[in-house]
Design a protein around this motif. Structure first.
Motif, PDB file in Angstrom:
ATOM      1  N   ARG A 131       4.445   3.814   3.084  1.00 18.71           N
ATOM      2  CA  ARG A 131       4.211   2.535   2.424  1.00 18.71           C
ATOM      3  C   ARG A 131       4.041   1.442   3.468  1.00 18.71           C
ATOM      4  O   ARG A 131       4.655   1.478   4.522  1.00 18.71           O
ATOM      5  N   CYS A 132       3.229   0.469   3.136  1.00 20.39           N
ATOM      6  CA  CYS A 132       3.114  -0.748   3.934  1.00 20.39           C
ATOM      7  C   CYS A 132       3.712  -1.883   3.117  1.00 20.39           C
ATOM      8  O   CYS A 132       3.418  -2.017   1.923  1.00 20.39           O
ATOM      9  N   ASN A 133       4.560  -2.672   3.739  1.00 20.44           N
ATOM     10  CA  ASN A 133       5.208  -3.851   3.148  1.00 20.44           C
ATOM     11  C   ASN A 133       6.256  -3.525   2.086  1.00 20.44           C
ATOM     12  O   ASN A 133       6.594  -4.380   1.276  1.00 20.44           O
ATOM     13  N   THR A 146       0.873  -1.167   0.000  1.00 24.37           N
ATOM     14  CA  THR A 146       0.000   0.000   0.000  1.00 24.37           C
ATOM     15  C   THR A 146       0.908   1.213   0.000  1.00 24.37           C
ATOM     16  O   THR A 146       1.798   1.318   0.836  1.00 24.37           O
ATOM     17  N   THR A 147       0.697   2.123  -0.954  1.00 24.24           N
ATOM     18  CA  THR A 147       1.477   3.357  -1.011  1.00 24.24           C
ATOM     19  C   THR A 147       0.515   4.531  -0.954  1.00 24.24           C
ATOM     20  O   THR A 147      -0.421   4.610  -1.745  1.00 24.24           O
ATOM     21  N   ALA A 175      -7.208   3.005   4.445  1.00 22.93           N
ATOM     22  CA  ALA A 175      -7.165   1.569   4.713  1.00 22.93           C
ATOM     23  C   ALA A 175      -5.880   0.977   4.140  1.00 22.93           C
ATOM     24  O   ALA A 175      -5.423   1.385   3.077  1.00 22.93           O
ATOM     25  N   ILE A 176      -5.309   0.026   4.871  1.00 22.39           N
ATOM     26  CA  ILE A 176      -4.124  -0.680   4.401  1.00 22.39           C
ATOM     27  C   ILE A 176      -4.604  -1.909   3.635  1.00 22.39           C
ATOM     28  O   ILE A 176      -5.328  -2.753   4.184  1.00 22.39           O
ATOM     29  N   THR A 177      -4.217  -2.012   2.380  1.00 19.12           N
ATOM     30  CA  THR A 177      -4.645  -3.093   1.501  1.00 19.12           C
ATOM     31  C   THR A 177      -4.398  -4.463   2.129  1.00 19.12           C
ATOM     32  O   THR A 177      -3.289  -4.761   2.573  1.00 19.12           O
TER      33      THR A 177
END
Length: 168
Positions: free
Chosen positions: A147-149, A28-29, A39-41
């Motif tokens: 970013r997530c992940n 998620t960016t 929301a975080i995908t």
């Protein structure tokens, strides 16, 4: 090893009736919008408790990176398709925003950094109703990309780019 039948009437105090695992490697960016939760995908899960006295224990890690300073995470809950409400966050004082947890990066760091999720929820619901939890994040300073992940550089050719997994 022994097994307990999966019914509320057969289980005593402190028993675990269900386990749900939500995890994602999706990236998620968030590049705009600043101080607004998104929301975080892939970090949304549903559970239908089998007893109205159920407590829901959420535990996990979210891997985040940010180009400025701080990104914060909150837990949202919806019961039986209703509106999402924030749960498990700190108390709102003055103009301060609320969050469950967060991480702080330094200028030039690539990340991602682990942010913990640990919360026991005691929702009010009727038997048969599903409860949906999702995780959201925002750039607390409204100054950069989070970013997530994925690391901030997130380049296929950069040796310091990292991809991770998040879950609860």
């Amino acid at each position: 090893l022994s097994f307990i039948p999966n019914s509320a009437s057969s289980v005593g105090t402190g028993a675990v009736l269900q386990t749900q695992i939500v995890s994602t490697t999706a990236v998620t960016t968030r590049t705009s919008g600043g101080d607004v939760y998104s929301a975080i995908t892939g970090l949304q899960g549903s559970i239908t408790p089998t007893a109205t006295t159920s407590r829901i224990f959420l535990s996990g890690n979210v891997m985040l990176s940010i180009s400025s300073r701080t990104v914060v995470v909150r837990i949202m809950r919806s019961i039986n398709g209703g509106s999402f409400v924030e749960v498990g966050s700190g108390v709102q004082v003055g103009n301060r925003s609320t969050a469950h947890s967060g991480m702080q990066g330094d200028a030039g760091s690539s990340g991602p950094v682990s942010t913990g999720i640990h919360f026991v929820d005691t929702p009010s619901f009727s038997l048969g109703q599903s409860i949906v939890y999702r995780l959201e994040a925002k750039d607390h300073a409204a100054a950069g990309v989070w970013r997530c992940n994925a690391s901030q550089s997130d380049s296929n050719s950069a040796s310091n780019s990292t991809r991770t997994i998040s879950g609860f």
